[in-house]
Motif scaffolding. Sequence first.
Motif, mmCIF file in Angstrom:
data_model
loop_
_atom_site.group_PDB
_atom_site.id
_atom_site.type_symbol
_atom_site.label_atom_id
_atom_site.label_comp_id
_atom_site.label_asym_id
_atom_site.label_seq_id
_atom_site.Cartn_x
_atom_site.Cartn_y
_atom_site.Cartn_z
ATOM 1 N N THR A 185 -39.124 -19.829 5.623
ATOM 2 C CA THR A 185 -39.066 -21.286 5.610
ATOM 3 C C THR A 185 -39.912 -21.839 6.745
ATOM 4 O O THR A 185 -39.772 -21.415 7.897
ATOM 5 C CB THR A 185 -37.618 -21.799 5.749
ATOM 6 N N TYR A 232 -37.957 -25.402 -2.194
ATOM 7 C CA TYR A 232 -38.469 -24.035 -2.290
ATOM 8 C C TYR A 232 -39.534 -23.869 -3.365
ATOM 9 O O TYR A 232 -39.541 -24.572 -4.384
ATOM 10 C CB TYR A 232 -37.318 -23.058 -2.583
ATOM 11 N N GLY A 243 -39.591 -21.807 1.777
ATOM 12 C CA GLY A 243 -38.952 -23.111 1.887
ATOM 13 C C GLY A 243 -39.759 -24.017 2.791
ATOM 14 O O GLY A 243 -40.473 -23.559 3.691
#
Length: 328
Positions: A185, A232, A243
């Motif tokens: 992420t 995502y 993400g």
Amino acid sequence: MIDPFGRVVSYLRVSVTDRCDLRCVYCMGEDMHFLPKAEVLSLEELERLCAAFVRAGVRKLRLTGGEPLVRRNIMSLIDNLGQLVKDGRLDELTLTTNATQLAKYADGLAAAGVRRINISLDSLNPERFQAITRWGRLDQVIEGIMAAKAAGLAVKINTVALKEGNEDEHDHLVEWCGEHGFDLTFIETMPMGEIHADRTEQYLPLTLVRQRLEHRWTLTDIDYRTGGPATYVRVEETGRRIGFITPMTHNFCESCNRVRVTCTGTLYMCLGQNDAADLRTPLRASESDHLLDAAITEAIGRKPKGHDFIIDRAAHPAVGRHMSVTGG
């Protein structure tokens, strides 16, 4: 728990300490002043507070810091909270960590019922990693990450996108995470706390990060959620997820289902607002939980619609407290 805008609050993030063994340049000042012990909730108080939120409807609990694993005897709290998962009163107990202590604790976390963890990692270059963290050792962090993988924990890597700091490494991070079976992420830097640096020089919009990644990778939007603010995509070449947490370029507040409690027992209904509720006073005022329960209910009733993050060269931080105080 339902806030004034009809959102169900089911996710609690709890900082167990404001202390950390790193000093990341976007998170902390180099010379931090930490809280006196008397202001910090004991592990027993933290457990009682978490249990009150679970009774009120929280189904997911994340422990944060600072660095949660530097808190003395932290595994006793994690073991006790893990029992809530085993009893079915809590769906998930997770942890955000910098991985410096994971080689020591990974097996214990898995045994306690933790199934996945978020690990902060902003560079795979040892010299650059040390510069970003001010004194961290990449080999120690990689050892911790691999210990977590060996213990069966699902690992998600969190990377703060830093302009001229790590933007030339993003492809490498996607590739490395794909090789090891980790999700990744990216997070935009947020205007929280004085850090003795100009955040306009750090800020890198994730719209640009995604555009650059698409030169090499095939990214497919997917309807996947973990309860957090990230959106995502699937990387077709690796099969893993990426993400994007975008508090600056996209306000994600419309679906916010979470609140945060600091290690002092201060409840922040929004990461990007200063309004807060003192839970330490009612917690310590009575052995019964009726005062604590009432304080939580009152606070959720004034959860704001969203944050007001703006990065402006001439402005002070949108929020004066450091992320390490609120809970990363």
